[in-house]
Design a protein around this motif. Structure first.
Motif, PDB file in Angstrom:
ATOM      1  N   SER A   1       6.188 -31.057 -36.181  1.00 40.08           N
ATOM      2  CA  SER A   1       5.287 -29.910 -36.256  1.00 40.08           C
ATOM      3  C   SER A   1       4.401 -30.050 -37.490  1.00 40.08           C
TER       4      SER A   1
ATOM      5  N   VAL B   1       8.475 -31.565 -41.511  1.00 35.89           N
ATOM      6  CA  VAL B   1       7.229 -31.232 -40.833  1.00 35.89           C
ATOM      7  C   VAL B   1       6.109 -32.075 -41.445  1.00 35.89           C
TER       8      VAL B   1
ATOM      9  N   ASP C   1       0.246 -26.131 -36.683  1.00 35.99           N
ATOM     10  CA  ASP C   1       1.083 -25.135 -35.999  1.00 35.99           C
ATOM     11  C   ASP C   1       1.343 -23.936 -36.902  1.00 35.99           C
TER      12      ASP C   1
ATOM     13  N   ALA D   1       6.606 -23.191 -37.997  1.00 38.64           N
ATOM     14  CA  ALA D   1       5.879 -24.255 -37.279  1.00 38.64           C
ATOM     15  C   ALA D   1       6.757 -24.889 -36.217  1.00 38.64           C
ATOM     16  N   LYS D   2       8.052 -24.943 -36.484  1.00 41.72           N
ATOM     17  CA  LYS D   2       8.989 -25.540 -35.520  1.00 41.72           C
ATOM     18  C   LYS D   2       9.315 -24.579 -34.378  1.00 41.72           C
TER      19      LYS D   2
END
Ligand code: PXL
Length: 277
Positions: free
Chosen positions: A5, A33, A75, A224-225
């Protein structure tokens, strides 16, 4: 192929490596990330003057953001030190031009070295233009107090009321961090409906430089994940508490948290989560 991400930070460069952009990118890397950055200003003390903030131009800020969005996209995004009204306005404009799902606004105002990281006339732009775009804002007690017109915050009940009142500025979630209270480190989250507390043990250390930056960066990484906000805050607080527990200093200055503590020592601090209202 499963790519990581993507998270971008819009913040200041902290030369010492403990806070700002440097803390954010270290945190992103530790949490797996893909990290990107837009530098808004360079913070470093000039040896013979007291000048310690060196702002970037709005053009340079815009160029960094556009480049990262074209090359990669994001993201999640976090903001840290924005410094001026103009940078806040530019940031708000850039956020509206990109469709980034998760936005963490850390309303950075003063650094641990007492550097002024937000100009006085910037507070209104923060309240009216940037905070309404946020998924979550993460003020510490002085920042929450300032955003509420210098309100006194002395106990957890005050943090709950502050989170409720700050929610009216339009962020989906408000996290008021109670690290400056005595006793355990209790943070209060309000989503417009429920109040949730996050409690970590108090750690006896002065080496907490950049803890707030790293905390909000970790929240952005977990969001984001695709992790929901309450879980993302719990995981991020565990990450930063573990980093604080292993904080250290190379000199007689207040030192950094250990961004790699979770990886190196393997034992994450447990965070007690409770819905209290
Ligand atoms: O810790 C707040 C902070 C944020 N951003 C930058 C900083 C600091 C503290 O010094 O330098 C760039």
């Amino acid at each position: 192929m499963n790519y990581p991400s993507r998270v971008i930070t819009i913040a200041g460069s902290a030369a010492g490596g403990s806070a700002g952009i440097q803390a954010d990118l270290k945190t992103f890397q530790e949490l797996d990330v893909y990290g990107m950055s837009v530098v808004t200003a360079i913070v470093g003390r000039h040896p013979t003057t007291d000048r310690n903030v060196h702002p970037m131009t709005l053009e340079a800020i815009e160029a960094q953001f556009v480049t990262a969005m074209r090359q990669v996209g994001a993201d999640a995004l976090k903001t840290g030190m924005l410094f001026s009204k103009e940078v806040i306005e530019t940031t708000a404009k850039l956020l509206k031009s990109a469709s980034i799902e998760q936005i963490v606004v850390d309303p950075v105002m003063v650094g641990k070295l007492d550097s002024k990281l937000l100009e006085d006339d910037a507070i209104e732009a923060l309240q009216k233009q940037l905070i309404p775009l946020a998924t979550i804002i993460t003020p510490n007690m002085p920042e929450a107090s300032f955003l509420l017109g210098d309100r006194k915050l002395e106990k957890v009940a005050d943090l709950v009321q502050a989170a409720k009142d700050l929610h009216q500025y339009g962020a989906s979630y408000v996290l008021v961090k109670g690290g400056r209270l005595d006793g355990p480190a209790i943070d209060v989250l309000y989503d417009g409906e429920h109040v949730t507390t996050f409690e970590a043990p108090r750690i006896d250390t002065v080496h907490t430089s950049g803890a707030g930056c790293s905390y909000s960066a970790a929240i952005a990484a977990y969001l984001a994940k695709g992790i929901p906000v309450v879980n993302a805050v719990q995981l991020a607080k565990s990450y930063v508490t573990t980093a604080i527990a292993h904080g250290f200093s190379y000199t007689d200055a207040v030192g950094p948290t250990d961004h790699a503590a979770l990886r190196n020592y393997g034992e994450a601090y447990p965070i007690k989560v409770e819905q209290i209202d």
